[in-house]
Design a protein around this motif. Structure first.
Motif, PDB file in Angstrom:
ATOM      1  N   ASN A 130     -40.811 -41.907  45.786  1.00  0.00           N
ATOM      2  CA  ASN A 130     -41.847 -40.969  45.332  1.00  0.00           C
ATOM      3  C   ASN A 130     -41.927 -40.865  43.813  1.00  0.00           C
ATOM      4  N   LEU A 131     -41.984 -41.998  43.164  1.00  0.00           N
ATOM      5  CA  LEU A 131     -42.157 -42.033  41.714  1.00  0.00           C
ATOM      6  C   LEU A 131     -43.632 -42.215  41.399  1.00  0.00           C
ATOM      7  N   TRP A 132     -44.147 -41.371  40.517  1.00  0.00           N
ATOM      8  CA  TRP A 132     -45.540 -41.456  40.095  1.00  0.00           C
ATOM      9  C   TRP A 132     -45.560 -41.586  38.579  1.00  0.00           C
ATOM     10  N   ILE A 133     -46.063 -42.707  38.081  1.00  0.00           N
ATOM     11  CA  ILE A 133     -46.219 -42.908  36.643  1.00  0.00           C
ATOM     12  C   ILE A 133     -47.697 -43.158  36.375  1.00  0.00           C
ATOM     13  N   THR A 134     -48.317 -42.238  35.642  1.00  0.00           N
ATOM     14  CA  THR A 134     -49.736 -42.366  35.317  1.00  0.00           C
ATOM     15  C   THR A 134     -49.896 -43.221  34.064  1.00  0.00           C
ATOM     16  N   ALA A 135     -50.729 -44.223  34.169  1.00  0.00           N
ATOM     17  CA  ALA A 135     -51.005 -45.096  33.027  1.00  0.00           C
ATOM     18  C   ALA A 135     -51.873 -44.359  32.010  1.00  0.00           C
ATOM     19  N   PRO A 136     -51.772 -44.707  30.743  1.00  0.00           N
ATOM     20  CA  PRO A 136     -50.884 -45.741  30.218  1.00  0.00           C
ATOM     21  C   PRO A 136     -49.458 -45.229  30.024  1.00  0.00           C
ATOM     22  N   PHE A 137     -48.543 -46.168  30.150  1.00  0.00           N
ATOM     23  CA  PHE A 137     -47.113 -45.923  30.008  1.00  0.00           C
ATOM     24  C   PHE A 137     -46.592 -47.029  29.103  1.00  0.00           C
ATOM     25  N   PHE A 138     -45.709 -46.700  28.173  1.00  0.00           N
ATOM     26  CA  PHE A 138     -45.238 -47.665  27.185  1.00  0.00           C
ATOM     27  C   PHE A 138     -43.718 -47.711  27.178  1.00  0.00           C
ATOM     28  N   ILE A 139     -43.170 -48.920  27.144  1.00  0.00           N
ATOM     29  CA  ILE A 139     -41.716 -49.118  27.180  1.00  0.00           C
ATOM     30  C   ILE A 139     -41.335 -50.259  26.237  1.00  0.00           C
ATOM     31  N   ASP A 140     -40.033 -50.421  26.020  1.00  0.00           N
ATOM     32  CA  ASP A 140     -39.537 -51.589  25.288  1.00  0.00           C
ATOM     33  C   ASP A 140     -39.074 -52.668  26.258  1.00  0.00           C
ATOM     34  N   TYR A 141     -38.050 -52.377  27.049  1.00  0.00           N
ATOM     35  CA  TYR A 141     -37.469 -53.369  27.962  1.00  0.00           C
ATOM     36  C   TYR A 141     -37.688 -53.023  29.426  1.00  0.00           C
ATOM     37  N   GLY A 142     -37.773 -51.755  29.745  1.00  0.00           N
ATOM     38  CA  GLY A 142     -37.979 -51.329  31.128  1.00  0.00           C
ATOM     39  C   GLY A 142     -36.711 -51.344  31.955  1.00  0.00           C
ATOM     40  N   ASN A 143     -35.924 -52.424  31.836  1.00  0.00           N
ATOM     41  CA  ASN A 143     -34.736 -52.572  32.687  1.00  0.00           C
ATOM     42  C   ASN A 143     -33.589 -51.641  32.309  1.00  0.00           C
ATOM     43  N   ASN A 144     -33.762 -50.847  31.262  1.00  0.00           N
ATOM     44  CA  ASN A 144     -32.760 -49.845  30.890  1.00  0.00           C
ATOM     45  C   ASN A 144     -33.195 -48.440  31.306  1.00  0.00           C
ATOM     46  N   ILE A 145     -34.243 -48.352  32.130  1.00  0.00           N
ATOM     47  CA  ILE A 145     -34.757 -47.063  32.604  1.00  0.00           C
ATOM     48  C   ILE A 145     -34.375 -46.892  34.073  1.00  0.00           C
ATOM     49  N   TYR A 146     -33.736 -45.750  34.368  1.00  0.00           N
ATOM     50  CA  TYR A 146     -33.261 -45.438  35.717  1.00  0.00           C
ATOM     51  C   TYR A 146     -33.820 -44.072  36.101  1.00  0.00           C
ATOM     52  N   ILE A 147     -34.628 -44.034  37.157  1.00  0.00           N
ATOM     53  CA  ILE A 147     -35.349 -42.813  37.530  1.00  0.00           C
ATOM     54  C   ILE A 147     -35.002 -42.449  38.966  1.00  0.00           C
ATOM     55  N   GLY A 148     -34.745 -41.153  39.198  1.00  0.00           N
ATOM     56  CA  GLY A 148     -34.394 -40.656  40.531  1.00  0.00           C
ATOM     57  C   GLY A 148     -35.597 -40.474  41.443  1.00  0.00           C
ATOM     58  N   ASN A 149     -35.392 -39.690  42.492  1.00  0.00           N
ATOM     59  CA  ASN A 149     -36.415 -39.420  43.504  1.00  0.00           C
ATOM     60  C   ASN A 149     -37.365 -38.316  43.057  1.00  0.00           C
ATOM     61  N   ASN A 150     -38.597 -38.388  43.555  1.00  0.00           N
ATOM     62  CA  ASN A 150     -39.586 -37.306  43.409  1.00  0.00           C
ATOM     63  C   ASN A 150     -39.866 -36.975  41.950  1.00  0.00           C
ATOM     64  N   CYS A 151     -40.164 -37.984  41.169  1.00  0.00           N
ATOM     65  CA  CYS A 151     -40.418 -37.786  39.740  1.00  0.00           C
ATOM     66  C   CYS A 151     -41.858 -38.133  39.393  1.00  0.00           C
ATOM     67  N   GLU A 152     -42.379 -37.392  38.420  1.00  0.00           N
ATOM     68  CA  GLU A 152     -43.711 -37.687  37.903  1.00  0.00           C
ATOM     69  C   GLU A 152     -43.640 -37.838  36.398  1.00  0.00           C
ATOM     70  N   ILE A 153     -44.179 -38.948  35.911  1.00  0.00           N
ATOM     71  CA  ILE A 153     -44.301 -39.209  34.483  1.00  0.00           C
ATOM     72  C   ILE A 153     -45.795 -39.302  34.206  1.00  0.00           C
ATOM     73  N   ASN A 154     -46.304 -38.354  33.440  1.00  0.00           N
ATOM     74  CA  ASN A 154     -47.739 -38.272  33.218  1.00  0.00           C
ATOM     75  C   ASN A 154     -48.174 -39.276  32.145  1.00  0.00           C
ATOM     76  N   MET A 155     -49.450 -39.318  31.876  1.00  0.00           N
ATOM     77  CA  MET A 155     -50.036 -40.360  31.029  1.00  0.00           C
ATOM     78  C   MET A 155     -49.543 -40.335  29.586  1.00  0.00           C
ATOM     79  N   ASN A 156     -49.574 -41.523  29.008  1.00  0.00           N
ATOM     80  CA  ASN A 156     -49.352 -41.716  27.577  1.00  0.00           C
ATOM     81  C   ASN A 156     -47.921 -41.440  27.126  1.00  0.00           C
ATOM     82  N   CYS A 157     -46.964 -41.650  28.023  1.00  0.00           N
ATOM     83  CA  CYS A 157     -45.561 -41.468  27.655  1.00  0.00           C
ATOM     84  C   CYS A 157     -45.008 -42.773  27.090  1.00  0.00           C
ATOM     85  N   THR A 158     -44.077 -42.635  26.146  1.00  0.00           N
ATOM     86  CA  THR A 158     -43.446 -43.777  25.497  1.00  0.00           C
ATOM     87  C   THR A 158     -41.939 -43.652  25.648  1.00  0.00           C
ATOM     88  N   PHE A 159     -41.321 -44.638  26.276  1.00  0.00           N
ATOM     89  CA  PHE A 159     -39.872 -44.666  26.470  1.00  0.00           C
ATOM     90  C   PHE A 159     -39.317 -45.888  25.739  1.00  0.00           C
TER      91      PHE A 159
END
Length: 193
Positions: A59-88
């Motif tokens: 149940n992960l919801w990430i609203t585009a646009p979403f910006f990252i560097d590598y992606g593979n260093n991001i670990y996300i649990g259950n039932n999470c929402e990341i709204n638009m225009n976030c930069t990690f």
């Protein structure tokens, strides 16, 4: 020690390393595709997130646009929402617990540059500018956390469980469990009960 190993260990590393650039380009290509997908194409979004992220819960919801560097260093649990225009900027681990709500325009940084310019900049063999050198520190966000819109979280910060961070905050120091915090710099204001 490889440059990636140095990066994840928080040691000074070369951002222009060939292996790191290969991972960076792969992530940028995947996130570009993700950001351009029609929102109804949930299966394709899931496929990209599975390839991109270090791990993700249900149940992960990430609203585009979403910006990252590598992606593979991001670990996300259950039932999470990341709204638009976030930069990690995940040059080190970004760990997000269960039931996290991350509002629009949140920025999470794990990377920073040395204060001393001579440590920050390098020149290649012919004396031309090369890539900057960087340092990293992980960011950890606990369970049941709400990060308000426009918040900036700096390297090395841990946000405890059941924390609410007010919109527009700049989080420079860790926040213990069960607190409401906001401001620039972000400060604990009261208990969250």
């Amino acid at each position: 020690m490889t440059e990636r190993e140095k990066m994840l260990a928080g040691e000074l590393y070369n951002c222009g390393d060939e292996e790191l650039l290969k991972q960076w380009h792969k992530a940028k290509n995947l996130i570009r595709i993700y950001n351009q997908l029609n929102y109804e194409l949930k299966e394709k979004q899931e496929e990209i997130l599975n390839e991109l992220l270090g791990s993700r819960g249900a149940n992960l919801w990430i609203t585009a646009p979403f910006f990252i560097d590598y992606g593979n260093n991001i670990y996300i649990g259950n039932n999470c929402e990341i709204n638009m225009n976030c930069t990690f900027l995940d040059c080190n681990k970004i760990i997000i617990g269960n039931n996290a709500l991350i509002a629009p325009n949140v920025q999470i940084y794990t990377v920073f540059h040395p204060i001393n310019a001579t440590e920050r900049f390098t020149l290649n063999e012919n004396g031309a500018f090369s890539f900057c050198k960087s340092l990293t520190a992980p960011v950890t966000i606990g369970d049941n956390v709400w990060i308000g819109g426009g918040t900036i979280i700096l390297p090395g910060v841990t946000i405890g469980n059941n924390v609410t961070v007010g919109a527009g905050s700049v989080v420079t120091k860790s926040i213990p469990d069960n607190k409401v915090a906001y401001g620039n710099p972000c400060k604990v204001i009261r208990d969250n009960n």
